[in-house]
Design a protein around this motif. Structure first.
Motif, PDB file in Angstrom:
ATOM      1  N   GLN A 184       0.821  -1.210   0.000  1.00  0.00           N
ATOM      2  CA  GLN A 184       0.000   0.000   0.000  1.00  0.00           C
ATOM      3  C   GLN A 184       0.856   1.261   0.000  1.00  0.00           C
ATOM      4  OE1 GLN A 184      -2.339  -1.170   3.452  1.00  0.00           O
ATOM      5  NE2 GLN A 184      -4.179  -0.731   2.271  1.00  0.00           N
ATOM      6  N   SER A 220       2.263   1.921  -3.323  1.00  0.00           N
ATOM      7  CA  SER A 220       1.327   2.036  -4.436  1.00  0.00           C
ATOM      8  C   SER A 220       0.664   3.391  -4.432  1.00  0.00           C
ATOM      9  CB  SER A 220       0.273   0.936  -4.358  1.00  0.00           C
ATOM     10  OG  SER A 220      -0.369   0.844  -5.595  1.00  0.00           O
ATOM     11  N   GLY A 221       1.359   4.361  -3.917  1.00  0.00           N
ATOM     12  CA  GLY A 221       0.761   5.682  -3.835  1.00  0.00           C
ATOM     13  C   GLY A 221       1.583   6.706  -4.558  1.00  0.00           C
ATOM     14  N   VAL A 222       0.965   7.843  -4.808  1.00  0.00           N
ATOM     15  CA  VAL A 222       1.660   8.919  -5.491  1.00  0.00           C
ATOM     16  C   VAL A 222       2.864   9.319  -4.646  1.00  0.00           C
ATOM     17  CG1 VAL A 222       1.453  11.222  -6.407  1.00  0.00           C
ATOM     18  CG2 VAL A 222      -0.493   9.682  -6.478  1.00  0.00           C
ATOM     19  N   TRP A 246      -9.813  12.911 -16.640  1.00  0.00           N
ATOM     20  CA  TRP A 246      -9.167  13.088 -15.336  1.00  0.00           C
ATOM     21  C   TRP A 246      -8.083  14.163 -15.402  1.00  0.00           C
ATOM     22  CZ3 TRP A 246     -11.471  11.999 -11.226  1.00  0.00           C
ATOM     23  CH2 TRP A 246     -10.796  11.939 -10.005  1.00  0.00           C
ATOM     24  N   PRO A 287      -9.515  13.607  -3.313  1.00  0.00           N
ATOM     25  CA  PRO A 287      -8.993  12.709  -4.343  1.00  0.00           C
ATOM     26  C   PRO A 287     -10.094  12.122  -5.222  1.00  0.00           C
ATOM     27  CG  PRO A 287      -8.903  11.681  -2.183  1.00  0.00           C
ATOM     28  CD  PRO A 287      -9.291  13.100  -1.965  1.00  0.00           C
ATOM     29  N   ASN A 288     -11.323  12.044  -4.711  1.00  0.00           N
ATOM     30  CA  ASN A 288     -12.346  11.323  -5.455  1.00  0.00           C
ATOM     31  C   ASN A 288     -13.379  12.221  -6.110  1.00  0.00           C
ATOM     32  OD1 ASN A 288     -11.125   8.943  -4.681  1.00  0.00           O
ATOM     33  ND2 ASN A 288     -12.235   8.947  -2.731  1.00  0.00           N
ATOM     34  N   TRP A 330       0.674  19.053  -9.923  1.00  0.00           N
ATOM     35  CA  TRP A 330      -0.206  18.188 -10.720  1.00  0.00           C
ATOM     36  C   TRP A 330      -1.065  18.971 -11.689  1.00  0.00           C
ATOM     37  CZ3 TRP A 330       0.439  13.225 -11.337  1.00  0.00           C
ATOM     38  CH2 TRP A 330       1.138  12.506 -10.363  1.00  0.00           C
ATOM     39  N   TRP A 371      -1.473   7.746 -14.620  1.00  0.00           N
ATOM     40  CA  TRP A 371      -1.977   6.466 -14.122  1.00  0.00           C
ATOM     41  C   TRP A 371      -1.492   6.193 -12.703  1.00  0.00           C
ATOM     42  CZ3 TRP A 371      -5.864   3.624 -15.784  1.00  0.00           C
ATOM     43  CH2 TRP A 371      -6.305   3.805 -17.094  1.00  0.00           C
ATOM     44  N   TYR A 372      -0.299   6.632 -12.419  1.00  0.00           N
ATOM     45  CA  TYR A 372       0.239   6.449 -11.071  1.00  0.00           C
ATOM     46  C   TYR A 372      -0.702   7.094 -10.063  1.00  0.00           C
ATOM     47  CZ  TYR A 372       4.103   5.854  -7.742  1.00  0.00           C
ATOM     48  OH  TYR A 372       4.906   5.462  -6.709  1.00  0.00           O
ATOM     49  N   TRP A 373      -1.157   8.259 -10.404  1.00  0.00           N
ATOM     50  CA  TRP A 373      -2.074   9.014  -9.566  1.00  0.00           C
ATOM     51  C   TRP A 373      -3.452   8.333  -9.524  1.00  0.00           C
ATOM     52  CZ3 TRP A 373      -2.055  13.592  -6.738  1.00  0.00           C
ATOM     53  CH2 TRP A 373      -3.283  14.230  -6.564  1.00  0.00           C
ATOM     54  N   MET A 374      -3.927   7.913 -10.699  1.00  0.00           N
ATOM     55  CA  MET A 374      -5.266   7.322 -10.765  1.00  0.00           C
ATOM     56  C   MET A 374      -5.332   5.961 -10.089  1.00  0.00           C
ATOM     57  SD  MET A 374      -6.566   8.472 -14.559  1.00  0.00           S
ATOM     58  CE  MET A 374      -7.493   6.991 -14.673  1.00  0.00           C
ATOM     59  N   LEU A 375      -4.201   5.255 -10.060  1.00  0.00           N
ATOM     60  CA  LEU A 375      -4.202   3.905  -9.496  1.00  0.00           C
ATOM     61  C   LEU A 375      -3.711   3.859  -8.041  1.00  0.00           C
ATOM     62  CD1 LEU A 375      -2.779   1.874 -12.535  1.00  0.00           C
ATOM     63  CD2 LEU A 375      -5.131   1.948 -11.741  1.00  0.00           C
ATOM     64  N   ASP A 376      -3.492   5.013  -7.459  1.00  0.00           N
ATOM     65  CA  ASP A 376      -3.053   5.079  -6.063  1.00  0.00           C
ATOM     66  C   ASP A 376      -4.010   4.249  -5.196  1.00  0.00           C
ATOM     67  OD1 ASP A 376      -1.483   7.423  -4.094  1.00  0.00           O
ATOM     68  OD2 ASP A 376      -3.023   6.127  -3.245  1.00  0.00           O
ATOM     69  N   VAL A 377      -3.420   3.531  -4.267  1.00  0.00           N
ATOM     70  CA  VAL A 377      -4.261   2.607  -3.488  1.00  0.00           C
ATOM     71  C   VAL A 377      -5.168   3.369  -2.512  1.00  0.00           C
ATOM     72  CG1 VAL A 377      -2.594   2.183  -1.635  1.00  0.00           C
ATOM     73  CG2 VAL A 377      -4.225   0.411  -2.262  1.00  0.00           C
ATOM     74  N   ILE A 416      -8.584   7.301  -8.143  1.00  0.00           N
ATOM     75  CA  ILE A 416      -9.983   7.231  -8.563  1.00  0.00           C
ATOM     76  C   ILE A 416     -10.368   5.808  -8.969  1.00  0.00           C
ATOM     77  CG2 ILE A 416      -9.466   7.879 -10.963  1.00  0.00           C
ATOM     78  CD1 ILE A 416     -12.528   9.061  -9.017  1.00  0.00           C
ATOM     79  N   PHE A 456      -1.926  -1.553  -6.902  1.00  0.00           N
ATOM     80  CA  PHE A 456      -1.479  -1.878  -8.254  1.00  0.00           C
ATOM     81  C   PHE A 456       0.043  -1.866  -8.403  1.00  0.00           C
ATOM     82  CE2 PHE A 456      -5.848  -0.581  -9.104  1.00  0.00           C
ATOM     83  CZ  PHE A 456      -6.265  -1.616  -9.911  1.00  0.00           C
TER      84      PHE A 456
END
Lengths: 451, 293, 280
Positions: A276, A279-281, B29, B45-46, B258, C110-116, C120, C135
């Motif tokens: 986890q 897997s983050g920014v 996005w 974030p969402n 970003w 994608w790194y940002w979009m797939l963040d755990v 999004i 991911f």
């Protein structure tokens, strides 16, 4: 072949002519003898160094400085390309993880003679800082420009909700057995999806909403912002003869028990799993999204935390450990001169200027980093206070002398290449902390092979 | 058409639609992020809509924001001279594309149609160039460009890609191979030389593949980053990707700007979208009258 | 000869010469910062014993198989859909759109979009009741994730190449098939695919070679991790050359990669008989 040669030739020439003409317009403009090129990687610091260059030119009309900025990764690739092709900048910002190798390969200029000739007072810098830029060969390769230490950045809304006072946060203790009051606080700050805290009955460690402690990575060989201070206050040292270690101690029980405790927080649910976390920014984004209550980080990140407008961030001291005090890694940057420069005197003048209080006052007032000159520090403190930061926790270990250096080494990259996967294996529970002894052997083998 | 087929067509349409959604969502996005306030992003974030909608990011990219404004929004302290970089990118991509496609087409024709000793061996050698790891080429090429005195010039940026790429030759050769030989032989009998066949027959008949290749070459050249970064750093030849690189990495551990990055990406892609739409029309038209269909 | 003169010039100067030099450096100890020292086969001997190297090869092959497999099927599918359903330029533009965005930016998005935690995609998964997937951080997911990102960027590009190939198939072939009462499915396997072969071979060879050299996405996202799950060969070569200044060894590995690619491409060309076209 029946091709009409003339037509083709014309087409070919036309195609070549366009770039050739362009080349005439834009070809490398001849640089004056007094103009030097200076590189840095942090665009946030560009404005203040531009200001420094202006003042420098006013004081030394015969010299001028052209500043170029490249992002961290591009910076090093371009620098190496520059070394090979004789196009490197005259002066550039150096980093402790990189310059030892450059010094080893004769790419940076030793400045001892200049320092002696101009009687540069090395006592104006924060204690111990100037000596970081003395290489393994005993020569001096740069004058320090700034420094950094680590503290805990915490989300004060979370700590208030948990009923944890600022005093408690600033007087934490730690030990490798039960984590001391630090672990108690982290436990209390962890909240599961049903709102139960880590120290409340029924806490569900598999469904955690807010982790008490965040971390960016497994720390590799230095653990600068992840584990370095726990290991240090447990009485551990990176190597024999810091910072120019010839033999590392990653297999030492003091180290492995520290790491064992640290990853235990994952098992207990107070820290996210390694998958986890990776897997983050980045750790600050998750912190800004309210996923972490506490994240340790370095002083260079103050600006980034400052832009996280949704959370109220405050700073807390690192914990006191078995050795009876708090300790932090102290690292910093320096300006170094490329050995291949044809403008040595001008380059030295600029380095000397950047290492002077005049320049560092300009840097300090921008409130981005801590200046290396001790007397410039109050200005920096005031600048940070204006942005709402009380930076005392960063300063205390420096003033008390309870700091340890970044494990500088000409083979740092090789050490990292071994230690990063090794630490990652431990943190993702694919290997036991005891396996670090094997990694340590590999590291020491590399060191003995290369010396 | 039978009923069976129309069921198939419906399924096919649905598939295409799903693919388009997957393709487009990341762009949405990016748009959403580009219109957001950078400092507010991590907190929401969402949110499917932009967070605190602002044009700030676009202003930063176009160089309309002062450095203080940019930094207050979490941007960088570097100045951006957008229109100059745009011009440079156009110059570099256009010259590279024209030269590369033209020279590659000539070579591809020689490999596909002309008979000369050792042709296939030489072609295999060219093909092997496709596999040369860039790690081999970058440094020697840089040193060469420097020795030619072409650092910080358009020529230096363009030269390595101007003559050929193995891909372009390979691509066009495969198409030239599939052109009907009879037409060519007929032209030969009429007394046309290779030059006339090449310009008068092969090129018009391959308009679609050539246009496709040109577009792809243009995009690649437009997006090229590392080489122009090495060779063309000075303002007057700095291309857009290099200039916008500043939005990507600032400090080693700090996150990028970003909103600025997304705005930069969208703006940098815009000229190519326009180009593509313009060119795509020409492709379909050229298929109409090229006579082989 | 004039036809290939310019291409040959570029070829010799910008490809052959650097490659020969690289080949030479593979037999040296070369730190980039000091002169190369000849050391015979030492680099190759090291390579045989270097577990990182073998791991990198394995990981790369895994990546190539996933990436090429998924991408080729999707690309042919998209090309067929475009060819049979719509001549719309907008659809074509949309399909190609991901390719307009630079590699590195695609990886970052994608790194940002797939963040755990804040991505999004995991929010969407949450809506349909799926637990968040790490991911990039999970060693089983990391390579498929990286491969997926590159499929997203390249499928439109590849589809366009295939589409260009479809356009060269003469209409009368299809008309004849229709007269024979062939179904769409049968026509595809019996006519379209065989006639597409020259283009398909080219697409496969080119994408395969590109795929073996995967670098950017890894450099931006996982940097070889978790542990060594995504330390693909090119990333490892790059690390050796530019962060560890072991350019001689990196050159040796690059040369081996080159040889592997040459063999694989040759096999592909042989197996698929790319030399002749069924129309010529």
């Amino acid at each position: 072949m029946t091709l009409n040669r003339r037509t083709l030739l014309k087409a070919g020439l036309a195609a070549l002519a366009v770039p050739a003409v362009a080349a005439c317009n834009n070809g490398a403009a001849a640089r004056g003898d007094g103009e030097i090129i200076y590189w840095l990687w942090d665009s946030a610091q560009l404005p203040m160094y531009t200001e420094c260059a202006k003042v420098f030119h006013e004081q030394n009309p015969q010299y001028s400085v052209k500043i170029e900025q490249y992002g961290w990764n591009d910076y090093w690739s371009k620098l190496v390309t520059g070394f090979i092709s004789d196009t490197a900048p005259d002066v550039f910002t150096g980093h402790s993880s990189k310059y030892p190798l450059f010094a080893d390969k004769g790419q940076v200029l030793a400045i001892d003679d200049y320092v002696a000739k101009d009687n540069v007072d090395l006592g104006i810098y924060q204690k111990g800082l100037a000596d970081r830029w003395i290489g393994a060969d005993g020569k001096r390769y740069g004058l320090p420009k700034d420094w950094d230490t680590e503290v805990y950045f915490y989300n004060s809304a979370f700590t208030e909700a948990a009923g944890i006072s600022t005093e408690q946060l600033n007087s934490m203790t730690w030990n490798p057995k039960d984590g001391g009051t630090f672990e108690q606080i982290v436990r209390r700050l962890t909240v599961d999806s049903k709102g139960r805290r880590g120290d409340q009955p029924g806490f569900d460690k598999d469904n955690v909403k807010v982790y008490g402690l965040g971390y960016a990575d497994a720390g590799g060989g230095d653990g600068q912002t992840s584990w370095s201070w726990y290991a240090a206050i447990n009485g551990w040292k990176y190597s024999e003869g810091e910072p120019w270690g010839t033999k590392f101690f990653y297999g030492d029980p003091k180290f492995t028990e520290t790491i064992g405790w640290w990853r235990g927080l994952i098992t207990k649910g107070y820290m996210p799993t390694y998958a986890q976390a990776k897997s983050g920014v980045d750790v600050t984004t998750s912190f800004g999204a309210g996923k972490y209550a506490i994240t340790p980080n370095g002083s260079w990140m103050l600006g980034t935390y400052g832009t996280l407008k949704q959370v109220k961030t405050k700073l807390a001291r690192l914990p006191i450990g078995p050795v009876g005090k708090r300790m932090s890694m102290m690292n910093g940057l320096a300006d170094t001169i490329w050995a291949g420069t044809t403008r040595r005197d001008a380059s030295w003048a600029w380095v000397k200027f950047l290492g002077s209080q005049t320049a560092q006052d300009i840097v300090a007032k921008a409130g981005v980093v801590f200046p290396a000159v001790a007397a410039s520090m109050p200005a920096a403190k005031a600048a940070f206070a204006k942005s709402g930061w009380d930076v005392t926790p960063f300063l205390e270990p420096v003033e008390a002398g309870d700091v340890f250096p970044y494990p500088a080494n000409p083979n740092a990259a090789d050490v990292t290449a071994v230690m990063t996967p090794a630490m990652e294996s431990v943190m993702s529970f694919e290997a036991e902390p005891g396996s670090l002894a094997k990694a340590n052997d590999d590291v020491n083998k590399i060191l003995s092979a290369n010396t | 058409m039978t009923r069976q087929v129309s069921v198939g067509r419906t399924v096919a349409w649905i598939l295409l639609f799903v693919l388009l959604i997957v393709t487009l969502f990341p762009f949405y996005w990016m748009l959403r992020t580009a219109f957001s306030d950078n400092t507010q992003l991590p907190g929401h974030p969402n949110s499917l809509l932009p967070v605190e909608t602002t044009l700030g990011a676009f202003k930063r990219v176009l160089g309309l924001a002062s450095i203080e404004e940019a930094q207050a929004q979490g941007g960088s302290g570097a100045a951006v001279n957008f229109w100059l970089y745009l011009r440079n990118s156009l110059v570099v991509a256009t010259i590279t594309t024209v030269c590369q496609v033209f020279f590659s087409a000539m070579a591809a024709y020689a490999f596909a149609r002309l008979r000369w000793p050792g042709r296939d061996k030489v072609f295999a050698l060219f093909l092997a160039a496709l596999m040369v790891p860039p790690i081999f080429t970058t440094l020697p090429n840089f040193v060469l460009i420097k020795n030619l005195g072409l650092l910080n010039s358009f020529a230096g940026i363009i030269l390595p890609g101007a003559f050929m790429t193995p891909f372009a030759i390979f691509f066009l050769r495969q198409f030239f191979l599939s052109i009907n030989r009879e037409l060519e032989e007929a032209a030969m009998i009429d007394g046309a030389g290779h030059r006339r066949i090449f310009f008068g027959l092969i090129i018009p008949m391959s308009a679609a593949p050539i246009a496709t290749l040109a577009i792809l070459t243009y995009i690649n050249s437009w997006n090229d980053y590392f080489w122009p970064l090495l060779v063309g750093q000075q303002e007057n030849v700095r291309v857009l990707t290099v200039a916008l690189g500043v939005f990507r990495s600032q400090t080693p551990q700090g996150g990028p700007d970003w909103a600025g990055l997304m705005a930069a990406t969208l703006i940098a892609a815009l000229p190519m979208i326009i180009l593509f739409l313009a060119f795509a029309k020409r492709i379909t038209n050229s298929i109409g009258f090229s006579g082989i269909k | 000869m004039i036809f290939i003169a310019p291409a040959t010039l570029g070829f010799v100067v910008f490809y052959i010469w650097p490659t020969l030099r690289g080949a030479y450096l593979s037999f040296t100890e070369y730190s980039l910062l000091s002169a190369p020292k000849f050391n015979g086969l030492a680099n190759y001997e090291r390579m045989v014993q270097d577990s990182f190297f073998w791991n990198a090869l394995g990981v790369t092959v895994e990546y190539v198989v996933i990436n090429i497999g998924v991408q080729t099927v999707l690309a042919v599918g998209i090309a067929m859909l475009m060819y049979r359903l719509t001549k719309s330029i907008t659809v074509r533009a949309v399909i190609l759109a991901p390719y307009l965005v630079a590699n590195v930016v695609v990886a970052l998005v994608w790194y940002w979009m797939l963040d755990v935690q804040v991505g999004i995609v995991n929010t969407f998964l949450g809506w349909v009741g799926i637990d968040p997937v790490a991911f990039f951080g999970d060693s089983h997911w990391a390579i498929p994730t990286v491969a997926g990102i590159n499929v997203w960027r390249h499928m439109g590009y590849t589809a366009l190449l295939v589409f260009a190939g479809l356009q060269t198939i003469p209409k009368y072939v299809y008309e004849a098939a229709e007269v024979d009462g062939s179904t769409e499915w049968k026509t595809f396997w019996r006519i379209t695919l065989p006639l597409l072969r020259p283009v398909l071979v080219m697409v496969l060879v080119v994408t395969m070679i590109g795929s073996f050299q995967i670098f950017d996405t890894v450099a931006v996202t996982t940097q070889g991790g978790p542990i060594n799950a995504t330390r693909v060969i090119y990333y490892y070569i790059y690390e050796r050359a530019f962060t560890r200044f072991d350019f001689g060894y990196a050159s040796a590995m690059a040369l081996v990669l080159f040889a592997i690619l040459a063999v694989v491409s040759l096999l592909q060309l042989r197996l698929l008989r790319a030399k002749e076209s069924d129309l010529a």
